[in-house]
Design an enzyme around this catalytic site. Structure first.
Site, short mmCIF file in Angstrom:
data_model
loop_
_atom_site.label_atom_id
_atom_site.label_comp_id
_atom_site.label_asym_id
_atom_site.label_seq_id
_atom_site.Cartn_x
_atom_site.Cartn_y
_atom_site.Cartn_z
CG ASP A 20 -2.19 0.55 0.94
OD1 ASP A 20 -2.32 1.65 0.15
OD2 ASP A 20 -2.70 0.37 1.86
CD1 TRP A 21 0.76 5.71 -3.72
CD2 TRP A 21 0.29 3.34 -4.03
NE1 TRP A 21 0.89 5.34 -5.18
CE2 TRP A 21 0.79 3.60 -5.01
CE3 TRP A 21 0.41 2.43 -3.01
CZ2 TRP A 21 1.19 2.97 -5.98
CZ3 TRP A 21 -0.06 1.82 -4.78
CH2 TRP A 21 0.40 1.78 -5.73
#
Length: 808
Positions: free
Chosen positions: A231-232
């Site tokens: 995930d970012w």
């Protein structure tokens, strides 16, 4: 291994390999021009393309190109229609390919454990079979266009509060039966090319570094051969992630973690073969995707598909005395509620789509031929009392013979990065509803929102239609349901409790800082309510129609169930036939849910028509996950296969004898509440007995210095610069909320959950680890020493960048 992938990788330098496995910027991978390896683009979203043409972010702050906003996953799940999900996936794949996007970051399919979880609108269901089957169809649709889908967030991403550091404590049986099963179905049934790991820890280890999750289960047990992306900002230890099975870190860290990888290989702490395996996964994804020259998407056709998706997903919750549909004889109708004119059709955060157009219910009502006497918003969008708005609405209602009342959750209530504070509608909406009901006229409520709400007025209104978050075409679709142009066929993919206190995780959800204890184990949603016989507002699978259906001739065996369904009404409609399996003595005697969904099918029938449907039962229909054996085990006994219209509307039952193991599922002597189902009463001792290990400390330790692995929120109450930092962020969020900028407010508050280590990685090279040392000294009450270090480090970084402006 693909020969072209191997050939490319063998020509790469160590630096190029490390570079390839992290982002070039916010949305793109790094190219290797020397070898002709292109950059590919990954972008949000689960229900619409969120490709940003300018400033980039992961929280929906900056604008994106216009794209079709389909209904969110929570809405589409109510269709129970895999073919529809496949078509939506195809359309999203077309739009992504037309914009040269290689990876669409969705679907989200985490289990909806608690109604207050802030991203419930992005997830399908409380049930893994519904989640997995629909996600698999969506993935196949997207990938049929040469664009990779990304099943997310793997795994146990059950809350937004402290999501980047929270440790989700869950027993192994619940992990496999509830939280991983949907992913298994989506990945094996959809052949997903990518999986996104979640921010959180799972039983003490960050998901992105969890070798049991990413290697033992995802790859070895399920056979996944694609790519895992963070995930970012979800990377904790880049080298640890590579070893566990994560191939791509996003977004760019300005080369910071690339250098960590190079040093690890050169120092012998990272096997070069591990890095090579991850590089191969990136190269294989680039080869599979890289859409170029795709035809422009047909946005007009996609809007019509968005309308159709909403039509199939709208749920008729209540319809007393056949109030709906509204016809020419309905009389004068007052339309009240801000959501009628300004629809709430999607959530907020990384999935925020810039729609190509938006159909409002008010416009559609005015074009529907009904006698609309007027419209009043009735209440302020956010919960602020307004006597003027309420009086105008009541005056309008006094002139009408019926009221269409549009209520729902506003934009601040459901967003990435924050969990809901309660399960109620805004007080100004509830007050208005009570005043309108008191007039004694028919009141039809139309709801908007991506998760359950308490409905204290439910028994005193004449009909309730739930549009959920119905996408850009939802306004027209809702009016077609209200007027009978469309016969509603949506069914709830989650239970609606009477009140939040009835939810088994309500006492603990988001109440602790460091851990989230899943004491309810397998008893999530209807599995809990049906086990203990708790009353609910609307059961799992519930939904009404303007026609009626009868069931007959149920036949079942160990693999399939067959039933004949007849439309006994006077108009065409669709029924969702749900097949549940009831375990022997599960209602009270053993640690099992009384019934579990094991198959479903949507049947469309003309008036008087019948159809016989055969449905394959789920692979683990008669199994439990045996923790001691580390695998699924079939439990022998006499089971009931049930056909029904909800988990509590069972029409037929057939007995099936299953051969297997007769052993007990667990040593239940220490687990009395897991046998009875009253998991709201589980103690720490009983939960530890289930886990087989002591519980970690649920809250942050105090009185110690904060480190790079702590989060910004831990500065609260520390005094000095740390306390000031918390105050400024918290106050800024509150001010933005008062200024009616809920998205900006929620995104400001998101900073509080950011680990200190992420600041250099997400700064684009403007803040390095040496500067972080100074910042940590400042928050740890050594302000002047820290400030001097921070300034010196900033000057050193500036000097390095001026000497080598092309670095990183």
């Amino acid at each position: 291994m693909n020969e072209s992938v191997r050939h490319l990788r063998e020509q790469m330098t160590l630096t190029e390999k490390a570079s390839l496995t992290s982002g070039a910027n916010f949305w793109n991978t790094k190219p290797v021009p020397r070898l002709g390896i292109p950059s590919i683009m990954l972008t949000d979203g689960p229900h619409g393309l969120r490709k940003q043409g300018g400033a980039a972010d992961h929280l929906g702050l900056n604008s994106s190109i216009p794209a079709t906003c389909f209904p969110t996953a929570a809405t589409l799940a109510n269709s129970w229609d895999a073919e529809l999900l496949h078509r939506v996936g195809e359309a999203l794949g077309d739009e992504a390919a037309a914009e040269s996007v290689s990876v669409l970051l969705g679907p989200g399919l985490n289990i909806k454990r608690n109604p207050l979880a802030g991203r419930n609108f992005e997830y399908f269901s409380e049930d893994p079979l519904v989640s997995g089957a629909l996600a698999a169809a969506f993935i196949r649709g997207v990938q049929s266009r040469g664009v990779a889908a990304s099943a997310k967030h793997f795994a146990v991403n059950s809350q937004e509060t402290h999501r980047m550091s929270i440790d989700e404590i869950v027993d192994e049986r619940a992990l496999h039966e509830i939280y991983l099963e949907g992913f298994r179905l989506a990945i094996t049934g959809g052949d997903a090319w990518t999986v996104m790991s979640s921010y959180n820890k799972v039983n003490g280890t960050y998901a992105n570094e969890n070798r049991e999750l990413l290697d033992g289960i995802l790859r070895r047990r399920w056979g996944f051969d694609g790519l895992v992306v963070t995930d970012w900002g979800g990377n904790n230890d880049r080298v640890g992630g590579l070893v566990a099975g994560n191939a791509l870190e996003m977004p760019s860290t300005g080369g910071v973690t690339d250098r960590e990888v190079v040093r690890a290989v050169e120092g012998g702490t990272l096997d070069a073969a591990v890095l090579d395996a991850r590089v191969d996964e990136v190269l294989a994804l680039i080869e599979k995707t890289s859409p170029r020259g795709a035809a422009p998407a047909d946005l007009d056709a996609h809007h019509e598909l968005a309308v159709e998706a909403a039509r199939q997903s709208i749920v008729l919750l209540a319809n007393r005395a056949g109030t709906l549909p509204l016809g020419p004889g309905a009389g004068r109708i007052a339309v009240i509620g801000d959501f009628a004119e300004t629809p709430r059709f999607q959530g907020a955060g990384s999935s925020l789509v810039n729609p190509t157009r938006v159909d409002s219910a008010l416009d559609a009502l005015q074009a529907a031929g009904l006698d609309i006497v007027g419209y009043e918003p009735g209440f302020a969008r956010r919960d602020a009392a307004s006597t003027r708005l309420r009086r105008r609405a009541l005056a309008l209602a006094a002139r009408a013979e019926a009221v269409l009342l549009f209520l729902g959750l506003d934009e601040s209530a459901e967003a990435e990065g924050v969990d809901r504070a309660h399960m109620r509608l805004a007080q100004n909406q509830l007050t208005l509803a009570e005043d309108l009901i008191a007039l004694g006229k028919p009141v039809i409520v139309v709801l908007a929102g991506g998760s359950p709400v308490e409905l204290p007025f439910a028994e005193r209104v004449d009909a309730i239609v739930h549009g959920y978050l119905a996408g850009q075409g939802g306004g027209r679709a809702i009016v077609e349901v209200l007027t009978g142009v469309v016969n509603p066929s949506g069914r709830l993919a989650e239970t609606y409790p009477l009140r939040y206190a009835d939810v088994p995780s309500s006492k603990a959800f988001t109440k602790t800082e460091a851990t989230s204890e899943h004491r309810e184990s397998i008893y999530v949603g209807y599995r809990y309510y049906d086990k203990v016989g708790a009353p609910v507002r609307y059961p799992f699978g519930h939904g009404l129609s303007y026609t009626a259906f009868s069931y007959a001739d149920l036949v079942a065996d160990a693999t399939t169930a067959r039933v004949t369904v007849t439309n006994t009404g006077d108009r065409a409609g669709a029924e969702i036939v749900q097949f549940y399996v009831e375990a022997p003595d599960a209602a009270a005697g053993v640690f099992r849910a009384p019934r579990e969904l094991r198959g479903f099918v949507k049947v469309r029938l003309e008036p008087g028509a019948s159809a016989t449907v055969d449905v394959a039962l789920a692979e683990h229909a008669f199994d439990v996950f045996d923790v001691a054996a580390g695998d699924w085990r079939t439990v022998a006994g006499s089971y009931a296969v049930l056909a029904g219209a909800s988990s509590r509307d069972i029409r037929l039952s057939a007995s099936v004898e299953i051969a297997g193991d007769t052993g007990s599922e667990a040593d239940t002597a220490q687990l009395p509440h897991y046998v009875s189902g009253h998991v709201e009463q589980v103690t720490s001792t009983e939960f530890e007995a289930l886990l087989g290990s002591p519980l970690p400390t649920p809250d942050w330790s105090t009185g110690r210095a904060l480190t790079r692995d702590d989060i910004v929120a831990q500065t609260k109450g520390r005094g000095g610069f740390g306390g000031l930092l918390y105050f400024l962020i918290d106050t800024s969020s509150d001010v933005l909320m008062r200024l009616r900028r809920p998205l900006a407010a929620n995104n400001t508050r998101f900073v509080l959950d950011l680990p200190f280590r992420s600041i250099p990685r997400l700064s684009g090279g403007k803040f390095d680890d040496d500067m972080l040392v100074g910042l940590l000294l400042m928050v740890n009450r050594r302000f002047f020493r820290g400030a001097r270090h921070l300034i010196g480090a900033a000057l050193r970084l500036r000097a390095r960048n001026s000497r080598n402006p092309k670095a990183n």
